[in-house]
Design an enzyme around this catalytic site. Structure first.
Site, mmCIF file in Angstrom:
data_model
loop_
_atom_site.group_PDB
_atom_site.id
_atom_site.type_symbol
_atom_site.label_atom_id
_atom_site.label_comp_id
_atom_site.label_asym_id
_atom_site.label_seq_id
_atom_site.Cartn_x
_atom_site.Cartn_y
_atom_site.Cartn_z
ATOM 1 C CG ASP A 96 78.993 -50.728 42.204
ATOM 2 O OD1 ASP A 96 78.645 -50.643 43.412
ATOM 3 O OD2 ASP A 96 78.233 -50.446 41.267
ATOM 4 C CG ASP A 269 79.544 -55.539 36.273
ATOM 5 O OD1 ASP A 269 78.443 -54.962 36.314
ATOM 6 O OD2 ASP A 269 80.626 -54.935 36.087
ATOM 7 C CB CYS A 307 69.747 -74.161 26.836
ATOM 8 S SG CYS A 307 69.803 -73.059 28.273
ATOM 9 C CB CYS A 309 68.133 -72.366 31.557
ATOM 10 S SG CYS A 309 66.988 -71.721 30.335
ATOM 11 C CB CYS A 312 65.815 -74.289 27.307
ATOM 12 S SG CYS A 312 66.447 -72.720 26.622
ATOM 13 C CG HIS A 337 67.780 -68.630 27.834
ATOM 14 N ND1 HIS A 337 68.132 -69.916 27.470
ATOM 15 C CD2 HIS A 337 68.285 -67.830 26.856
ATOM 16 C CE1 HIS A 337 68.787 -69.892 26.324
ATOM 17 N NE2 HIS A 337 68.896 -68.638 25.925
#
Lengths: 376, 376
Positions: A96, A269, A307, A309, A312, A337
């Site tokens: 940015d 974002d 999931c 990740c 999980c 997660h």
């Protein structure tokens, strides 16, 4: 390396909405869009090593010009090989411009046509950020996509304040483009104009005439309601060129993303998945869960079935324990997660668009989030 | 599952030192020794997801009975499937007994033959920890190796205090063994006796007569000098059976580990690699580096050439930035690095023992650590 490394392909527009499936090519690889960028404010997605960031499915990350210019300093980032090398991220990066931080962090920002003068939130020292300096910093950082310096105002603000900021944003966009010199970096323009549809349209039209390789919608998510945000979006998006990426800055919750995608946004974002994750809030298909809830104490189920990740692989009871015991691993796992959740959501949205069923997909997701039929 | 899943094989003793190369088999796999256990006090190695813990090369981890019994509570750990399932660690786990925490955390511990009564460091509530309760908690946790409750005293302490604590430790060891009921867990005894060689020998002999499947040396690293610690170790180790694992509790720095291995210790745990890592101190072949040092600001070299850990994929300049910007990723990466450093050091020590060159190896390491010829 030259600008030919950048291109945008629009693959498909959903049959019943304005949702777009596209690819944005950069010198550091392609971004399949709609896409969500995790925020690496100070050159790190908080708490996650870069391998774990990649494993969430992230394709492109965002770095903050304001923060990085204060610490470690743009010249130091350059000395360390640029932001890609410093972070160890070989995919695309967007930075940015600092415009939003001038607005959000600086109590005493003084904004003139020359630029912004404000005090560092770290040591109170005076900082001048002009359009030219913002571009210079972003060239030191070496992001693939740099953003023009924009003038963000709070909502609501008086009409003349919003109008002035919009005009200044256009003047600054031209100066940024004038200052830009890197062949391996493109500059996206930012549409301002508050909640005034006519101002948004005028700003988008004038920036479109300047022919930027990408367009952002800025100045939203700054105090207005979600409905107001969507109205501003609906006014702006039809005016933007269809053959360029469209990036909605700083947005948002999962429902905001799907609403915006349905209106034609390609790129997002937001700190919500990581910030909320650090504060024990997890996004799931049944809506958000608050992990400190007593009822999870001995719950052996995972946060989200299926999931992939690292969070999980554990039980809700363990995740709760980590937060109750103030262990760093709680924020770390929930950040992983939530970012994984966002990436899977966007991947599914991309599929739904190609199948001309984005609206049905959006409704299914909203119903799931409202169902609250799993662990709460 | 039964106790036959546990066995100890002594493969080789170094030709010029007492260093031992051995394997300890448990129901959750083998531990190649000498070995170092990272500390997962509250059921997590601070800041590291369990996959990253495994990647450091760790074979066995340590959990703290005192902390886990307060939070989330032993019964909750059991309800979540035991400590292995809760943490997601499928390798061997050792739990301490709480004896050291009674000593280190409790301002107002009252110790009688019955057990210890003290106040929780979390909410000040009164807690009774007897040998029987310590075993019960550790059976709820389901570690592979449980430790007897021992009475740790500060060093120096009056001779009669040290003697009393040693006698009580032996009585408690017998009561712990009496209370133990799990077939898939073994109990290691702990030798106490302060710095008094005669007390250490007496304690070791009497515990040896009780025929425990493993022996720890406790009550060290509590205020004495490194030389005093090694003397106590030298007095104790020859008395311990050669066909059982020997575990030096709570030690230490890399140099302490090599000194102790050379005297015949097989197993270690310590918070130093993680605690120091969180505080920006990194262990390397050239000795420790303080990452906040200004001179690393634009240093593009890695912490350690050839180290496979996630921290060493970055520059010193980036690691310094993370600490200066107070980013969680600094402590996370340096914890990974330091644990990886310890595991690589122990793996190299195991090789050196098999090659009958442990003493040369130890000297080379000490010379490297003193050389300070790399980045400082």
């Amino acid at each position: 390396m030259n600008k030919s490394a950048f291109s945008f392909q629009l693959h498909h527009v959903d049959a019943r909405s304005a949702a777009r499936r596209s690819t944005f090519h950069t010198p550091h690889g392609a971004v399949e869009m709609p896409a969500f960028m995790p925020v690496a404010t100070q050159g790190t997605v908080k708490g996650l090593d870069i391998g774990r960031v990649r494993e969430t499915g992230a394709q492109m990350v965002l770095g903050n010009t304001y923060h990085l210019s204060l610490r470690p300093g743009a010249e130091t980032v350059a000395a360390l090989g640029g932001l890609h090398a410093m972070m160890g991220w070989d995919g695309p990066i967007l930075t940015d411009s600092g415009g939003f931080q001038i607005f959000s962090l600086s109590q005493m920002a003084e904004i003139t046509d020359e630029g912004a003068r404000f005090r560092s939130h770290i040591d109170g020292s005076l900082i001048d950020l002009s359009p030219e300096r913002s571009v210079e910093i972003q060239e030191h950082l070496g992001s693939d996509v740099a953003m023009v310096l924009d003038h963000v105002v709070a909502l609501p603000s008086a009409p003349e304040v919003v109008h002035d900021a919009m005009e200044r944003t256009i003047r600054w966009a031209e100066r940024c483009r004038e200052a830009a010199s890197r062949d391996d970096q493109v500059l996206f323009a930012i549409v301002q104009g508050g909640l005034d549809a006519r101002l948004r349209v005028a700003c988008a039209e004038r920036l479109r005439a300047l022919d930027f390789p990408g367009y952002a919608i800025g100045g939203l998510s700054v105090g207005e309601t979600p409905a107001e945000m969507l109205e501003a979006l609906e006014a702006t998006l039809p005016v933007l060129p269809t053959d360029r990426p469209r990036y909605l800055m700083g947005v948002g919750r999962p429902e905001d993303l799907l609403e915006a995608i349905g209106r034609g946004v390609d790129l997002f974002d937001c700190v919500i998945p990581t910030r909320n994750g650090r504060n024990a809030l997890a996004f799931t298909e049944r809506g958000p869960l608050r992990l400190r809830n007593q009822q999870f104490q001995q719950d052996t189920r995972p946060l989200e079935e299926g999931c992939p990740c690292p969070a999980c692989r554990h039980s809700l009871g363990y995740l709760r324990h980590l937060f109750m015991a103030r262990e760093m691993l709680g924020p770390v796992l929930l950040s992983m997660h939530n970012l994984t959740y966002y990436q899977r959501l966007l991947a599914a949205a991309r599929e739904a668009i190609l199948a001309d069923r984005f609206e049905a997909f959006r409704r299914e997701k909203f119903e799931g989030w409202a169902s609250r039929d799993g662990p709460r």
